[in-house]
Scaffold this motif. Structure first.
Motif, PDB file in Angstrom:
ATOM      1  N   ASP A  46       0.858  -1.568  -0.040  1.00  0.00           N
ATOM      2  CA  ASP A  46       0.356  -0.115  -0.291  1.00  0.00           C
ATOM      3  C   ASP A  46       0.418   1.175   0.080  1.00  0.00           C
ATOM      4  O   ASP A  46       2.003   1.154   0.501  1.00  0.00           O
ATOM      5  CB  ASP A  46      -1.014  -0.350   1.575  1.00  0.00           C
ATOM      6  CG  ASP A  46      -0.203  -0.532   2.728  1.00  0.00           C
ATOM      7  OD1 ASP A  46       1.025   0.542   2.858  1.00  0.00           O
ATOM      8  OD2 ASP A  46      -0.714  -1.004   3.184  1.00  0.00           O
ATOM      9  N   VAL A  47       0.248   2.861  -0.179  1.00  0.00           N
ATOM     10  CA  VAL A  47       1.164   3.791   0.083  1.00  0.00           C
ATOM     11  C   VAL A  47       1.780   3.764   1.431  1.00  0.00           C
ATOM     12  O   VAL A  47       3.225   4.711   1.301  1.00  0.00           O
ATOM     13  CB  VAL A  47      -0.083   4.714  -0.452  1.00  0.00           C
ATOM     14  CG1 VAL A  47       0.731   5.928  -0.645  1.00  0.00           C
ATOM     15  CG2 VAL A  47      -0.656   4.809  -1.394  1.00  0.00           C
ATOM     16  N   ARG A  48       1.523   3.354   2.251  1.00  0.00           N
ATOM     17  CA  ARG A  48       1.728   3.919   3.422  1.00  0.00           C
ATOM     18  C   ARG A  48       3.635   3.164   3.714  1.00  0.00           C
ATOM     19  O   ARG A  48       4.299   3.550   4.294  1.00  0.00           O
ATOM     20  CB  ARG A  48       1.058   3.370   4.627  1.00  0.00           C
ATOM     21  CG  ARG A  48      -0.698   4.043   4.886  1.00  0.00           C
ATOM     22  CD  ARG A  48      -1.097   4.092   6.082  1.00  0.00           C
ATOM     23  NE  ARG A  48      -1.834   4.751   5.974  1.00  0.00           N
ATOM     24  CZ  ARG A  48      -2.244   5.848   7.084  1.00  0.00           C
ATOM     25  NH1 ARG A  48      -1.412   6.719   7.309  1.00  0.00           N
ATOM     26  NH2 ARG A  48      -3.322   6.776   7.321  1.00  0.00           N
ATOM     27  N   GLU A  49       3.334   1.769   2.590  1.00  0.00           N
ATOM     28  CA  GLU A  49       4.460   0.887   2.962  1.00  0.00           C
ATOM     29  C   GLU A  49       5.422   2.260   2.109  1.00  0.00           C
ATOM     30  O   GLU A  49       6.772   1.583   3.278  1.00  0.00           O
ATOM     31  CB  GLU A  49       4.006  -0.245   2.659  1.00  0.00           C
ATOM     32  CG  GLU A  49       5.433  -1.200   2.454  1.00  0.00           C
ATOM     33  CD  GLU A  49       5.154  -3.064   1.730  1.00  0.00           C
ATOM     34  OE1 GLU A  49       5.842  -3.175   2.516  1.00  0.00           O
ATOM     35  OE2 GLU A  49       4.544  -2.378   1.544  1.00  0.00           O
ATOM     36  N   LEU A  50       4.957   2.169   1.173  1.00  0.00           N
ATOM     37  CA  LEU A  50       6.050   3.109   0.411  1.00  0.00           C
ATOM     38  C   LEU A  50       6.586   4.527   1.096  1.00  0.00           C
ATOM     39  O   LEU A  50       8.113   4.861   0.918  1.00  0.00           O
ATOM     40  CB  LEU A  50       4.861   3.625  -0.920  1.00  0.00           C
ATOM     41  CG  LEU A  50       6.307   4.475  -1.956  1.00  0.00           C
ATOM     42  CD1 LEU A  50       7.306   3.802  -2.180  1.00  0.00           C
ATOM     43  CD2 LEU A  50       5.521   5.137  -3.694  1.00  0.00           C
ATOM     44  N   MET A  51       5.812   4.869   1.483  1.00  0.00           N
ATOM     45  CA  MET A  51       6.182   6.175   2.301  1.00  0.00           C
ATOM     46  C   MET A  51       7.175   5.927   3.237  1.00  0.00           C
ATOM     47  O   MET A  51       7.448   6.818   3.253  1.00  0.00           O
ATOM     48  CB  MET A  51       4.896   7.245   2.937  1.00  0.00           C
ATOM     49  CG  MET A  51       3.946   7.380   1.344  1.00  0.00           C
ATOM     50  SD  MET A  51       2.675   8.599   1.377  1.00  0.00           S
ATOM     51  CE  MET A  51       3.234  10.859   1.813  1.00  0.00           C
ATOM     52  N   GLY A 104      15.601   8.625   4.210  1.00  0.00           N
ATOM     53  CA  GLY A 104      15.206   9.906   4.673  1.00  0.00           C
ATOM     54  C   GLY A 104      15.049  10.591   3.300  1.00  0.00           C
ATOM     55  O   GLY A 104      15.368  11.780   2.861  1.00  0.00           O
ATOM     56  N   ALA A 105      14.193  10.531   2.307  1.00  0.00           N
ATOM     57  CA  ALA A 105      13.610  10.969   0.702  1.00  0.00           C
ATOM     58  C   ALA A 105      12.332  11.275   1.072  1.00  0.00           C
ATOM     59  O   ALA A 105      11.654  10.958   0.261  1.00  0.00           O
ATOM     60  CB  ALA A 105      14.164   9.277  -0.388  1.00  0.00           C
ATOM     61  N   HIS A 106      11.939  11.414   2.563  1.00  0.00           N
ATOM     62  CA  HIS A 106      10.530  12.103   1.624  1.00  0.00           C
ATOM     63  C   HIS A 106      10.456  13.487   1.249  1.00  0.00           C
ATOM     64  O   HIS A 106      11.966  14.177   0.791  1.00  0.00           O
ATOM     65  CB  HIS A 106       9.931  12.038   3.582  1.00  0.00           C
ATOM     66  CG  HIS A 106      10.678  12.513   4.376  1.00  0.00           C
ATOM     67  ND1 HIS A 106      10.178  13.671   5.035  1.00  0.00           N
ATOM     68  CD2 HIS A 106      11.640  11.915   4.993  1.00  0.00           C
ATOM     69  CE1 HIS A 106      10.893  14.395   5.830  1.00  0.00           C
ATOM     70  NE2 HIS A 106      11.837  13.709   5.975  1.00  0.00           N
ATOM     71  N   ASN A 107       9.200  14.011   1.155  1.00  0.00           N
ATOM     72  CA  ASN A 107       9.395  15.572   0.227  1.00  0.00           C
ATOM     73  C   ASN A 107      10.214  16.911   1.058  1.00  0.00           C
ATOM     74  O   ASN A 107       9.811  17.298   2.572  1.00  0.00           O
ATOM     75  CB  ASN A 107       7.543  15.849   0.912  1.00  0.00           C
ATOM     76  CG  ASN A 107       7.367  16.938  -0.184  1.00  0.00           C
ATOM     77  OD1 ASN A 107       8.450  17.434  -0.711  1.00  0.00           O
ATOM     78  ND2 ASN A 107       6.305  17.942   0.258  1.00  0.00           N
ATOM     79  N   MET A 108      10.867  16.616   0.602  1.00  0.00           N
ATOM     80  CA  MET A 108      11.556  18.170   1.348  1.00  0.00           C
ATOM     81  C   MET A 108      12.002  19.626  -0.779  1.00  0.00           C
ATOM     82  O   MET A 108      13.049  20.481   0.369  1.00  0.00           O
ATOM     83  CB  MET A 108      13.346  17.376   1.512  1.00  0.00           C
ATOM     84  CG  MET A 108      13.059  16.849   3.011  1.00  0.00           C
ATOM     85  SD  MET A 108      14.311  16.820   2.981  1.00  0.00           S
ATOM     86  CE  MET A 108      14.377  14.473   1.400  1.00  0.00           C
TER      87      MET A 108
END
Length: 293
Positions: free
Chosen positions: A214-219, A226-230
């Motif tokens: 699911d999307v939560r697992e990807l996020m 450390g590669a989330h929205n910055m």
């Protein structure tokens, strides 16, 4: 790059500081690309005295580089101090004490766009999936060119525009903020190399697809490395449950065989810093352009 799409460097550093402890367990793609880059060295004749690992993360390339180049010294450089410390820890204390020519691994905290290194100090610059975090990749390449010795090699990987295209599409109709980083096209990267003075650039690309329940697992995976929205255009507050639910619904049409795909366009490149041209007397040749007008 628009200001909204630019990376917030302070947040980038903080994000990778926080991810240092979870990075190795989640960096499946980064480790695989590292192995593929090391394999490419089989076809390149080079004996660098010093190798700069630019954007080293926790140092997943260190062992492979030191094993391949038995006389070389590796400088692991990362924007996040916690990452650089983990890279340095890959050299056990006793080995450092008894290495005849001194420690073969050093760690430095620094920015790719402003390398804290002297000119012409490295025979090779290695950079695995780090350049995409530069707001000005041309500046990063110019810095790598500066620290290379004449005849030195730049070998790197980065992400291309199709990276996380499914996640980007799922966010598009949710709000007006940026949620996924923008990546530079392979052909544009090649042009930047030439503009920075590199010679004989070789570029290629491959698509790697990871799948998630699911999307939560990807996020969660993105956050763990450390590669989330910055981006500077990110929402000012944490995404609420309703927004994430909309993103999950938008992502669902991409599901195949019970799994959600996440596309990564991996760009590989290498180029050389040319040796200066010399004339018949052995003196360097300097091109002088006539003044216009």
């Amino acid at each position: 790059m628009s200001d909204a799409l630019a990376v917030d460097k302070r947040m980038l550093r903080r994000s990778f500081e926080q991810a240092a402890a979870t990075y190795d367990a989640a960096a499946v793609l980064q480790n695989e690309v590292c192995r593929r880059m090391l394999a490419r060295l089989d076809y390149i004749k080079l004996e660098p005295a010093t190798i700069l690992d630019a954007g080293s993360g926790t140092g997943n390339a260190v062992a492979g580089l030191l094993a391949r180049y038995s006389r070389a010294r590796v400088v692991a450089l990362d924007l996040a101090l916690a990452m650089a410390r983990r890279a340095r820890a890959r050299r056990s204390w006793w080995r450092g004490l008894f290495e005849r020519r001194g420690p073969r691994l050093a760690a430095v905290c620094g920015d790719l766009e402003q390398l804290p290194l002297a000119p012409a100090c490295a025979g090779m610059v290695w950079s695995n999936l780090a350049i995409q975090w530069s707001n000005e990749p041309q500046r990063a390449f110019a810095e790598m060119h500066r620290v290379l010795v004449p005849g030195g090699l730049l070998l790197f990987s980065s992400f291309g525009p199709d990276t996380l295209k499914e996640l980007r599409a799922a966010f598009q109709s949710v709000d007006r903020h940026t949620h996924v980083h923008r990546f530079t096209d392979m052909h544009d990267v090649g042009d930047l190399l030439v503009a920075c003075g590199f010679a004989d650039p070789v570029m290629d690309m491959e698509i790697v697809t990871l799948t998630y329940a699911d999307v939560r697992e990807l996020m969660r995976d993105l956050k763990a490395i450390g590669a989330h929205n910055m981006t500077r255009g990110r929402p000012s507050a944490l995404a609420g449950k309703s927004l994430l639910a909309k993103v999950a619904r938008n992502y669902e049409p991409a599901r195949r065989e019970g799994r959600l795909p996440a596309t990564f366009e991996v760009i590989y490149g290498h180029a050389w810093k040319p040796a200066p041209r010399v004339g018949p007397t052995g003196r360097p040749v300097i091109d002088i352009k006539p003044r216009s007008g």
